[in-house]
Design a protein around this motif. Structure first.
Motif, PDB file in Angstrom:
ATOM      1  N   ALA A  43       0.866  -1.179   0.000  1.00  0.00           N
ATOM      2  CA  ALA A  43       0.000   0.000   0.000  1.00  0.00           C
ATOM      3  C   ALA A  43       0.900   1.225   0.000  1.00  0.00           C
ATOM      4  O   ALA A  43       2.048   1.155   0.449  1.00  0.00           O
ATOM      5  N   ALA A  44       0.411   2.337  -0.521  1.00  0.00           N
ATOM      6  CA  ALA A  44       1.221   3.548  -0.614  1.00  0.00           C
ATOM      7  C   ALA A  44       1.811   3.910   0.748  1.00  0.00           C
ATOM      8  O   ALA A  44       1.125   3.862   1.772  1.00  0.00           O
ATOM      9  N   ARG A  45       3.082   4.281   0.757  1.00  0.00           N
ATOM     10  CA  ARG A  45       3.773   4.561   1.997  1.00  0.00           C
ATOM     11  C   ARG A  45       4.983   5.456   1.714  1.00  0.00           C
ATOM     12  O   ARG A  45       5.380   5.653   0.556  1.00  0.00           O
ATOM     13  N   THR A  46       5.581   5.973   2.770  1.00  0.00           N
ATOM     14  CA  THR A  46       6.811   6.740   2.673  1.00  0.00           C
ATOM     15  C   THR A  46       7.984   5.866   3.094  1.00  0.00           C
ATOM     16  O   THR A  46       7.880   5.075   4.033  1.00  0.00           O
ATOM     17  N   LEU A  47       9.119   6.019   2.400  1.00  0.00           N
ATOM     18  CA  LEU A  47      10.345   5.305   2.744  1.00  0.00           C
ATOM     19  C   LEU A  47      11.468   6.316   2.907  1.00  0.00           C
ATOM     20  O   LEU A  47      11.727   7.108   2.004  1.00  0.00           O
ATOM     21  N   GLU A  48      12.119   6.274   4.049  1.00  0.00           N
ATOM     22  CA  GLU A  48      13.258   7.150   4.302  1.00  0.00           C
ATOM     23  C   GLU A  48      14.551   6.426   3.939  1.00  0.00           C
ATOM     24  O   GLU A  48      14.726   5.254   4.255  1.00  0.00           O
ATOM     25  N   VAL A  49      15.466   7.148   3.282  1.00  0.00           N
ATOM     26  CA  VAL A  49      16.757   6.584   2.890  1.00  0.00           C
ATOM     27  C   VAL A  49      17.854   7.496   3.425  1.00  0.00           C
ATOM     28  O   VAL A  49      17.760   8.725   3.318  1.00  0.00           O
ATOM     29  N   ASN A  50      18.894   6.884   3.978  1.00  0.00           N
ATOM     30  CA  ASN A  50      19.974   7.670   4.566  1.00  0.00           C
ATOM     31  C   ASN A  50      21.319   7.043   4.218  1.00  0.00           C
ATOM     32  O   ASN A  50      21.419   5.837   3.984  1.00  0.00           O
ATOM     33  N   VAL A  51      22.352   7.868   4.181  1.00  0.00           N
ATOM     34  CA  VAL A  51      23.740   7.424   4.077  1.00  0.00           C
ATOM     35  C   VAL A  51      24.442   7.979   5.304  1.00  0.00           C
ATOM     36  O   VAL A  51      24.415   9.194   5.534  1.00  0.00           O
ATOM     37  N   GLU A  52      25.073   7.110   6.086  1.00  0.00           N
ATOM     38  CA  GLU A  52      25.513   7.539   7.408  1.00  0.00           C
ATOM     39  C   GLU A  52      26.702   6.733   7.895  1.00  0.00           C
ATOM     40  O   GLU A  52      27.126   5.762   7.267  1.00  0.00           O
ATOM     41  N   GLN A  53      27.225   7.153   9.049  1.00  0.00           N
ATOM     42  CA  GLN A  53      28.234   6.366   9.735  1.00  0.00           C
ATOM     43  C   GLN A  53      27.633   5.037  10.171  1.00  0.00           C
ATOM     44  O   GLN A  53      26.463   4.965  10.532  1.00  0.00           O
ATOM     45  N   HIS A  54      28.457   3.995  10.175  1.00  0.00           N
ATOM     46  CA  HIS A  54      27.967   2.688  10.627  1.00  0.00           C
ATOM     47  C   HIS A  54      28.023   2.560  12.143  1.00  0.00           C
ATOM     48  O   HIS A  54      27.349   1.719  12.723  1.00  0.00           O
ATOM     49  N   ASN A  55      28.845   3.391  12.776  1.00  0.00           N
ATOM     50  CA  ASN A  55      29.007   3.300  14.225  1.00  0.00           C
ATOM     51  C   ASN A  55      28.499   4.571  14.900  1.00  0.00           C
ATOM     52  O   ASN A  55      28.281   5.601  14.258  1.00  0.00           O
ATOM     53  N   ASP A  56      28.307   4.476  16.191  1.00  0.00           N
ATOM     54  CA  ASP A  56      27.905   5.602  17.010  1.00  0.00           C
ATOM     55  C   ASP A  56      28.847   6.791  16.760  1.00  0.00           C
ATOM     56  O   ASP A  56      30.064   6.599  16.762  1.00  0.00           O
ATOM     57  N   PRO A  57      28.356   8.023  16.427  1.00  0.00           N
ATOM     58  CA  PRO A  57      26.979   8.513  16.623  1.00  0.00           C
ATOM     59  C   PRO A  57      26.094   8.415  15.377  1.00  0.00           C
ATOM     60  O   PRO A  57      25.074   9.076  15.310  1.00  0.00           O
ATOM     61  N   TRP A  58      26.465   7.640  14.382  1.00  0.00           N
ATOM     62  CA  TRP A  58      25.646   7.402  13.195  1.00  0.00           C
ATOM     63  C   TRP A  58      25.266   8.724  12.491  1.00  0.00           C
ATOM     64  O   TRP A  58      24.120   8.913  12.077  1.00  0.00           O
ATOM     65  N   ASP A  59      26.221   9.623  12.366  1.00  0.00           N
ATOM     66  CA  ASP A  59      25.960  10.904  11.701  1.00  0.00           C
ATOM     67  C   ASP A  59      25.615  10.679  10.238  1.00  0.00           C
ATOM     68  O   ASP A  59      26.236   9.857   9.553  1.00  0.00           O
ATOM     69  N   SER A  60      24.632  11.434   9.748  1.00  0.00           N
ATOM     70  CA  SER A  60      24.232  11.333   8.349  1.00  0.00           C
ATOM     71  C   SER A  60      25.205  12.101   7.471  1.00  0.00           C
ATOM     72  O   SER A  60      25.720  13.159   7.857  1.00  0.00           O
ATOM     73  N   TYR A  61      25.456  11.589   6.264  1.00  0.00           N
ATOM     74  CA  TYR A  61      26.294  12.273   5.292  1.00  0.00           C
ATOM     75  C   TYR A  61      25.459  13.040   4.262  1.00  0.00           C
ATOM     76  O   TYR A  61      25.998  13.582   3.304  1.00  0.00           O
ATOM     77  N   LEU A  62      24.147  13.069   4.458  1.00  0.00           N
ATOM     78  CA  LEU A  62      23.254  13.793   3.565  1.00  0.00           C
ATOM     79  C   LEU A  62      22.887  15.134   4.179  1.00  0.00           C
ATOM     80  O   LEU A  62      22.783  15.262   5.401  1.00  0.00           O
ATOM     81  N   THR A  63      22.661  16.112   3.323  1.00  0.00           N
ATOM     82  CA  THR A  63      22.166  17.395   3.811  1.00  0.00           C
ATOM     83  C   THR A  63      20.823  17.204   4.493  1.00  0.00           C
ATOM     84  O   THR A  63      20.538  17.789   5.541  1.00  0.00           O
ATOM     85  N   GLU A  64      19.991  16.370   3.894  1.00  0.00           N
ATOM     86  CA  GLU A  64      18.709  15.972   4.476  1.00  0.00           C
ATOM     87  C   GLU A  64      18.474  14.506   4.139  1.00  0.00           C
ATOM     88  O   GLU A  64      18.776  14.065   3.029  1.00  0.00           O
ATOM     89  N   LYS A  65      17.948  13.739   5.088  1.00  0.00           N
ATOM     90  CA  LYS A  65      17.562  12.375   4.771  1.00  0.00           C
ATOM     91  C   LYS A  65      16.527  12.396   3.650  1.00  0.00           C
ATOM     92  O   LYS A  65      15.674  13.278   3.598  1.00  0.00           O
TER      93      LYS A  65
END
Length: 503
Positions: A357-379
Motif C-alpha cells: 500500500a502507498a507509503r513513505t520510505l526514508e533513505v539515509n547514508v551515514e556512519q555505521h558506528n555511534d553517533p551514526w551521523d548522516s552524510y546527507l544534507t537531508e535524509k
C-alpha cells in the motif's frame, strides 16, 4: 604419549585487558539450561537448512561476548553458501572454564540442542574460538575429542592432556600479539605436533596464499600425523591480538577455518563439496548483492524498540514484511555497511521499490558506528506506490573519507509489505549549477508539472508547489515564503533539492 602442559598465569591474566567496542546489529540470544544454570548463545542457521549439515561453535575472548565475536568473525555469508549452523555461546562472566567441565558440559548441550533443532551432523562438529575462546577450543579437544571433528583456535593456545583421539588443528596467530605471545603459543602447538606423531618436516607456504605476493600471512603444515590428521599454523606477520578479516593484506580467518575443518569428520566420510563461500568485500565503493539474486548476503535487517518485521530475498528481490512499527523510521532498518565514501566525491544512489500500500520510505547514508551521523544534507524521503518504480538521488560526501559507512533504508513509517531491488551506488560528476538553486544543482524541464512538498530545514512541511522547470523554484517560493532555504521533495519519487529564497 600425550604429555600435560599447563597454561601460564601470566597468559591468563593478560585477558583481563578491556575489549574494544564494536557496534553490532541487535541479536537475540537463545537460552539453554545446563546442569541447572541458564546459559545463552547466539545461533545462526541459514533459512530452510537441510538436515545433516555441519555445526561450528565459535567462542569469544575474555571480557567479550557472543555478539562481539559474531560481528568480528562474520560467518553468516559463509554459512549461507556452504549450508551449516554457527553457534556463538556466551561464557559466564565473559570467560571460559578452561580447566574444568562446566563449559565442556555447555558445549555438549549445544551439540545436542542443534541436533534436536536442526538435525546437524554430529560427525561434523567443529570448535573454534578467539583468545580465551581459542584456549577453550584446545580444552575441548582434550576433554571431548570424540565429539569434535576438528578445532580452529585463533590467538589462544592450550597444551596436550590425554585427548581421546588425534585432533586436526588449524591455529591462527599474529606475530605482534601482545596479549597471548606468538612464540610461546607456537611452541605449545608443536607439542600437539609431536604427540600426534606428525612428520617433523613441515611444508611452508610464504606468502600465503601464494597467489598474493604482498600477503602478510604464511602457512606451515604438519602432515603424516596419527589417523591422517593435519596440524596447521597460519601466521600473520605484524598482526596484534585481533581476529584478522583483512583480505587486502592477509586472509579472511573465517574462510580459512572453514576451508580446513570441512575436510574432517568423526567417521571419516567426505563432506558434500559446498559451493565457494560468498565473501563480502570490505572497504568497497559499490553495493554488494544489490540485486538480491540468491540471498540477502551483505544486508542486515535491524529492529529497534517495539518494531517487528521479517525480511528475505525472494524471486530476486528483497521482501520486507513489517508487522509493528516504533516511533522512528530507523526502528525498521535494512542496511549495508563497509561502504567506502571519499571526501569531496559525488555519488548517485538508485533503487527499485514498491509496497503493498502507498507509503513513505526514508533513505539515509551515514556512519555505521555511534553517533551514526548522516552524510546527507537531508535524509531522503520517497513516496512508494504499489507499482515498482526506480528512485534516485545524488549527494556529495563532504565529511572525511569513511571506509565503513552504510546505506540505510528506514522503513519504520508504516506496516505492510515493502519490496526492494536493484540497489546501486555509483560515483558521479557534480551536478550543473543553474544559478537558481543551491547545494543540489538540480536542472530539469518537464512536459507536465510535478508536485513538490515544501519543507523548512527543521523538517516541517509548509505546503506544496507545482514545478515544470527547475528555474521556476525560487520565483514560486519567493511569492509565498520568507527569506531562507527550503527543501523541495517530489511527491512521486522525483529528486529532492534545496532552494534558497532571497529578498
Amino acid at each position: 604419549m600425550f604429555g600435560r602442559r599447563s597454561l601460564s598465569a601470566k597468559a591468563l591474566s593478560a585477558f583481563a585487558l578491556a575489549a574494544a567496542t564494536i557496534a553490532v546489529a541487535p541479536v537475540f540470544a537463545d537460552n539453554l539450561n545446563v546442569n541447572g544454570a541458564n546459559r545463552t548463545m547466539n545461533v545462526y542457521a541459514p533459512k530452510n537448512i537441510e538436515k545433516g549439515r555441519p555445526l561450528i561453535i565459535q567462542m569469544h575472548g575474555m571480557n567479550q561476548d557472543a555478539p562481539y565475536q559474531q560481528n568480528a568473525a562474520k560467518w553468516e555469508s559463509i554459512a549461507d553458501t556452504a549450508r551449516f549452523v554457527v553457534v556463538f555461546p556466551n561464557g559466564e562472566n565473559k570467560a571460559w572454564d578452561i580447566g574444568g567441565d562446566k563449559d565442556i558440559n555447555f558445549l555438549k548441550a549445544i551439540i545436542n540442542e542443534m541436533y534436536s533443532r536442526y538435525g546437524i551432523d554430529k560427525n561434523r562438529v567443529y570448535v573454534s574460538g578467539f583468545s580465551m575462546g581459542g584456549m577453550m577450543s584446545y580444552h575441548a579437544a582434550n576433554k571431548m575429542g570424540d565429539m569434535i571433528a576438528a578445532i580452529a583456535p585463533v590467538s589462544g593456545g592450550g597444551g596436550v592432556n590425554s585427548p581421546k583421539r588425534a585432533m586436526p588443528i588449524m591455529h591462527t596467530h599474529g606475530t605482534s600479539d601482545d596479549v597471548v605471545n606468538y612464540n610461546s603459543t607456537v611452541n605449545t602447538l608443536k607439542g600437539w605436533v609431536n604427540a600426534q606423531k606428525c612428520s617433523s618436516n613441515s611444508q611452508k607456504i610464504k606468502p600465503y596464499p601464494s597467489t598474493k605476493p604482498g600477503s602478510a600471512a604464511s602457512l606451515e603444515i604438519w602432515s603424516g600425523c596419527t589417523d591422517n590428521v593435519e596440524v596447521r599454523l597460519l601466521t600473520i606477520e605484524g598482526k596484534g591480538h585481533w581476529y584478522s578479516m583483512d583480505e587486502a593484506v592477509s586472509v579472511n580467518t573465517s574462510v580459512e577455518i572453514w576451508n580446513f575443518v570441512k575436510n574432517y569428520s568423526l567417521d571419516g566420510s567426505s563432506i558434500t563439496p559446498p559451493a565457494p563461500a560468498i565473501v563480502v568485500p570490505t572497504n568497497r565503493d559499490s553495493i554488494f548483492n544489490g540485486g538480491f539474486d540468491s540471498s540477502a548476503v551483505a544486508w542486515d535487517l535491524q529492529l529497534h524498540g517495539d518494531a517487528s518485521a521479517v525480511g528475505e530475498a525472494k524471486d530476486g528481490k528483497y521482501q520486507l514484511d513489517i508487522s509493528a512499527i516504533g516511533t522512528q523510521n530507523y526502528q525498521v532498518q535494512l542496511i549495508q555497511h563497509d561502504l567506502h565514501l571519499e571526501k569531496g566525491q559525488w555519488y548517485e544512489i538508485s533503487f527499485d521499490a514498491s509496497a503493498g500500500a502507498a507509503r513513505t520510505l526514508e533513505v539515509n547514508v551515514e556512519q555505521h558506528n555511534d553517533p551514526w551521523d548522516s552524510y546527507l544534507t537531508e535524509k531522503q524521503n520517497f513516496e512508494i506506490g504499489t507499482t515498482s518504480k526506480t528512485f534516485t538521488f545524488q549527494f556529495q560526501m563532504t565529511a572525511a573519507t569513511d571506509t565503513n559507512s552504510r546505506l540505510s533504508f528506514n522503513a519504520g513509517a508504516a506496516t505492510g509489505m515493502l519490496t526492494l531491488d536493484n540497489v546501486k551506488i555509483v560515483k558521479t560528476d557534480a551536478p550543473a549549477d543553474t544559478g537558481k538553486t543551491a547545494l543540489r544543482g538540480v536542472q530539469f524541464v518537464r512536459e507536465q508539472p510535478a508536485s513538490y512538498a515544501v519543507f523548512d530545514l527543521r523538517g516541517h512541511r509548509l505546503g506544496t508547489v507545482e514545478l515544470q522547470d527547475a528555474t521556476e523554484a525560487e520565483t514560486l517560493l519567493r511569492a509565498g515564503y520568507t527569506k531562507g532555504v527550503y527543501l523541495l521533495r517530489g511527491l512521486k519519487g522525483e529528486k529532492s533539492f534545496l532552494v534558497p529564497v532571497s529578498r
